[in-house]
Each structure stands twice: as structure tokens, then as C-alpha cells.
Design an enzyme around this catalytic site. Structure first.
Site, short mmCIF file in Angstrom:
data_model
loop_
_atom_site.label_atom_id
_atom_site.label_comp_id
_atom_site.label_asym_id
_atom_site.label_seq_id
_atom_site.Cartn_x
_atom_site.Cartn_y
_atom_site.Cartn_z
CG ASP A 110 -20.91 -8.04 8.19
OD1 ASP A 110 -20.90 -9.17 7.52
OD2 ASP A 110 -20.93 -6.93 7.49
CG ASP A 289 -16.83 -2.11 11.75
OD1 ASP A 289 -17.46 -2.11 12.53
OD2 ASP A 289 -16.80 -2.12 10.28
CB CYS A 327 3.72 7.68 11.28
SG CYS A 327 2.85 5.94 10.70
CB CYS A 329 3.58 2.64 9.05
SG CYS A 329 3.50 4.05 7.63
CB CYS A 332 5.99 7.17 7.62
SG CYS A 332 4.24 7.79 7.63
CG HIS A 358 0.21 6.58 6.77
ND1 HIS A 358 1.17 6.88 7.91
CD2 HIS A 358 -0.98 7.39 6.99
CE1 HIS A 358 0.66 7.97 8.52
NE2 HIS A 358 -0.68 8.28 7.96
ZN LIG Z 1 2.85 6.08 8.32
#
Ligand SMILES: [Zn+2]
Length: 394
Positions: A110, A289, A327, A329, A332, A358
Site C-alpha cells: 500500500d 485484503d 477445514c 488446515c 484442524c 486456520h
Molecule cells: Zn482449520
């Protein structure tokens, strides 16, 4: 003779695209589209969410976590913070921001305008720029439209933003108009300087000007029309999420969407909540963003496909389930809500790393769902589902 850096040929002129945008599919009923943004540091599928790495780091995650595990293709870094510390010349001397932070993919920086107006003290705005006091040590600095382009070229950013004056909410029409005219003057100065600088630079860097105009559709339209004349590689819509009611933010995006060229990427700055992402995409936005996924993670708020989990709640004390069983990830796959709650309450730094991983995954998954829905022609259904579940889910 050995050269440390390859020289890219041919030298690119500023009137040629510095990044290329390809639209692959469009939604027949909304303004949503999905495509590819080709940058000097890789190709990005759009619409895309860009995690925020304010200080050249997404707090709690390593660059390997981001690039390899989460598949992040573009990060946002903050010119105001990196200008004050460690400084553009230090970063340039260390090979630019990509090498400094060991980040292989694209970087958008930015302009620093928003932070000058929100963080620093003792601001004096003139037509030539803004004098401000560092929030770190009180030292005085000046940002001009030209100097912020120079700083971002020293960083080696793939996408550079122009310096803008971002008014608070609410302001009068008269104040917003004056502020907008200043932003437009700054954009023209920044663009002229950028074109001159690019003539001597072998690498590619796109410049995005920023649509402003507070919450006044006539000013937003004037801003978009004036900036479109610059024929830049993309356009940003700024001054959103400054405290206004959300329907107003959406109205401001709608006010300019048909003016901004349809074949260039549009970036809505600083948005949004998980259920708002599809709303912006439906209004023709390609890039977003927000600090929300990382900041909220650290504060104990986790986003899931079933709504929010506030991890400190006693109900999770004995909960062996992952944050979100849908999820993919690592957090998780490996950890329970009970364990994460324990880490959070104990103030352990591992909590921030796991929670941020996560939440960023959740945002990236939403963007994948959105892209898939546009490709398969089911985006209107997807949007209806998001709208019908968002009130109780988020
Ligand atoms: Zn997750």
C-alpha cells in the site's frame, strides 16, 4: 561477467502492461468474474484474498506456512511501517522485499497514506504531500506522491499503490470533495513519476491508483472517471471499512464499477468479513485484503464454515472436535478446540500460529468456493446461500 541478478529483456516501457489480467469466466447475472493475474512473481487466480503482512510478516506464520501449506500467491505489505523501519534503502540493499523476507510469490504494497492518517501524529497535508510524525519515535517525515512510489520501487513490489488522502467517516461533501481533488492531483503526480522511473528499471511493477470520494456516489464517479484516464494496470477502491454501515460500502463499489475498465483488476482495500467477500465479488471486485483473519485469530475469534467460534468460551473446555471438521488446515487436522482454548487462556504463542493458520485457510477456502461457483455458473446460488446463512453464522 558474472551478474548477481538476471537482466530482464527487453526493457519494458511504462505504457505496456506490467501485469496481465485474463478473465476466464463471468457470472451471467452478477458482475462477478474469475481470472488469472500474471505478475512478475507468479500467476494468481482471482478473485483473490491477500493476507496482510504489515511488517513484512503475517504475524504467527512463516513464509513456508503461507506459500507451501496455505498456497498463498500474493501478500500485502505496508509501506508506512517498512518505510520507518527498517527503511526502503536497507531493504533495497538486501535485494528487495522478496529476498529480504524470503517470499517467492507476489507482493502488493500500500502507499502508506491510510496509516499516516490513522496512526501517526502531527499531520500537515499540503498539495505536495503530507508531513507526519513517526508513531515509533516522534521523528518527522514527508510522504509525497513521488517518494512513496520510490519507496515501493526500492521494495521491488509487484503492485504499487499511489498515495491517497483517506478521509474518516463521516465527513461533509465539501471536505470529501477537497480531499478527493487532492488525491487526484497526487495520483497524476505519482503516475507521471512512476512512468519516468520505469524507463530506467528493467523489472516490472504495476501501479494502481485509488478511487476515493468518501460516501458520496457523485464524488466516487468523478474519482473513477479521472483515474481511468491514467490507463493503469489496475484500480483500487479505497476509503471503505472506515466505520460506515456495510450497505453504504457496497453502494460505493457499485457507483464506480461500470466506470472502471472491465478488463483490469479491481481491488477493494481493507475488506471484509467472511460473509462479505462474495458480496464484493458480485460487484466486480477481483482482489481484497484485510487484517481480520489474522487479528481476529489472535483475539480468539475463529471463522468456520458453520459460523464463528469464540475459543475462550467455557463450552469448548472439554470439546475434542477440531475448530471446523470441514477445514483442511493443519490446525484442524491435529488439534482440538479444548487444546486451542487451553493455549489461548495460557497465553501461549503456539495459539496465535495455529489460530492464524486456520483463519487464513478459511478465507482462502471461501475464495476457492467463489471461483469455483463462478466457473460452474452457480455463483448466484452460492451468493443466495451465503446471504441466507450469514446472519446467524457470522
Ligand atoms: Zn482449520
Amino acid at each position: 561477467m558474472f551478474r548477481a541478478y538476471p537482466i530482464l529483456l527487453p526493457r519494458l516501457q511504462s505504457n505496456l502492461p506490467q501485469i496481465a489480467f485474463e478473465i476466464l469466466a463471468e457470472c451471467p447475472t452478477t458482475r462477478a468474474r474469475t481470472g488469472l493475474l500474471h505478475t512478475p512473481h507468479g500467476t494468481i487466480e482471482t478473485p483473490v484474498f491477500m493476507p496482510v503482512g504489515t511488517q513484512a510478516t503475517v504475524k504467527g506464520l512463516s513464509q513456508r506456512d503461507l506459500a507451501e501449506d496455505l498456497g498463498v500467491k500474493i501478500l500485502l505489505a505496508n509501506t508506512y511501517h517498512l518505510f520507518l523501519r527498517p527503511g526502503p534503502e536497507t531493504i533495497r540493499g538486501l535485494g528487495g522485499l522478496h529476498r529480504f523476507m524470503s517470499w517467492p510469490n507476489a507482493i502488493l504494497t500500500d502507499s502508506g497514506g491510510y496509516q499516516v492518517f490513522s496512526l501517526s501524529g502531527l499531520r500537515k497535508i499540503t498539495d505536495r504531500g503530507v508531513v507526519f510524525q513517526s508513531h515509533l519515535d516522534g521523528s518527522l517525515h514527508t510522504f509525497t506522491p513521488e517518494s512513496t512510489v520510490d519507496a515501493q520501487l526500492a521494495f521491488g513490489s509487484d503492485i504499487i499503490m499511489v498515495l491517497d488522502d483517506c478521509p474518516e467517516y463521516p465527513v461533509s461533501h465539501e471536505y470529501a470533495r477537497e480531499s478527493l481533488e487532492r488525491t487526484l492531483r497526487w495520483a497524476r503526480l505519482a503516475h507521471g513519476h512512476y512512468c519516468r522511473r520505469l524507463a530506467d528499471i528493467p523489472t516490472r511493477h504495476a501501479l494502481f491508483p485509488i478511487v476515493q470520494g468518501s460516501m458520496f456516489p457523485d464524488l466516487r464517479r468523478r474519482s473513477a472517471e479521472a483515474l481511468t484516464a491514467l490507463e493503469t494496470d489496475g484500480y483500487a477502491i479505497g476509503g471503505l471499512s472506515v466505520g460506515e454501515p456495510r450497505p453504504l460500502s457496497m453502494e460505493m463499489v457499485e457507483a464506480t464499477e461500470d466506470i472502471l475498465p472491465r478488463n483490469r483488476p479491481r481491488y477493494a482495500m481493507g475488506v471484509g468479513m467472511p460473509h462479505e467477500l462474495a458480496e464484493y465479488v458480485a460487484r466486480g471486485i477481483d482482489m481484497m485484503d484485510c487484517v481480520l483473519p489474522s487479528r481476529n485469530a489472535r483475539n480468539g475469534c475463529l471463522f468456520t464454515s458453520q459460523g464463528r467460534v469464540v475459543i475462550k468460551h467455557a463450552r469448548y473446555k472439554d470439546d475434542p472436535q477440531p475448530i471446523d471438521e470441514n477445514c483442511p488446515c493443519y490446525t484442524c487436522a491435529a488439534y482440538s478446540r479444548a487444546y486451542l482454548r487451553h493455549l489461548f487462556l495460557a497465553g501461549e504463542i503456539l495459539y496465535a500460529a495455529l489460530a492464524t493458520r486456520h483463519n487464513v485457510q478459511r478465507y482462502l477456502d471461501i475464495m476457492r468456493e467463489i471461483r469455483q461457483a463462478i466457473r460452474s455458473g452457480s455463483f448466484p446460488d452460492y451468493l443466495r446461500t451465503v446471504r441466507s446463512t450469514s446472519e446467524d453464522a457470522e
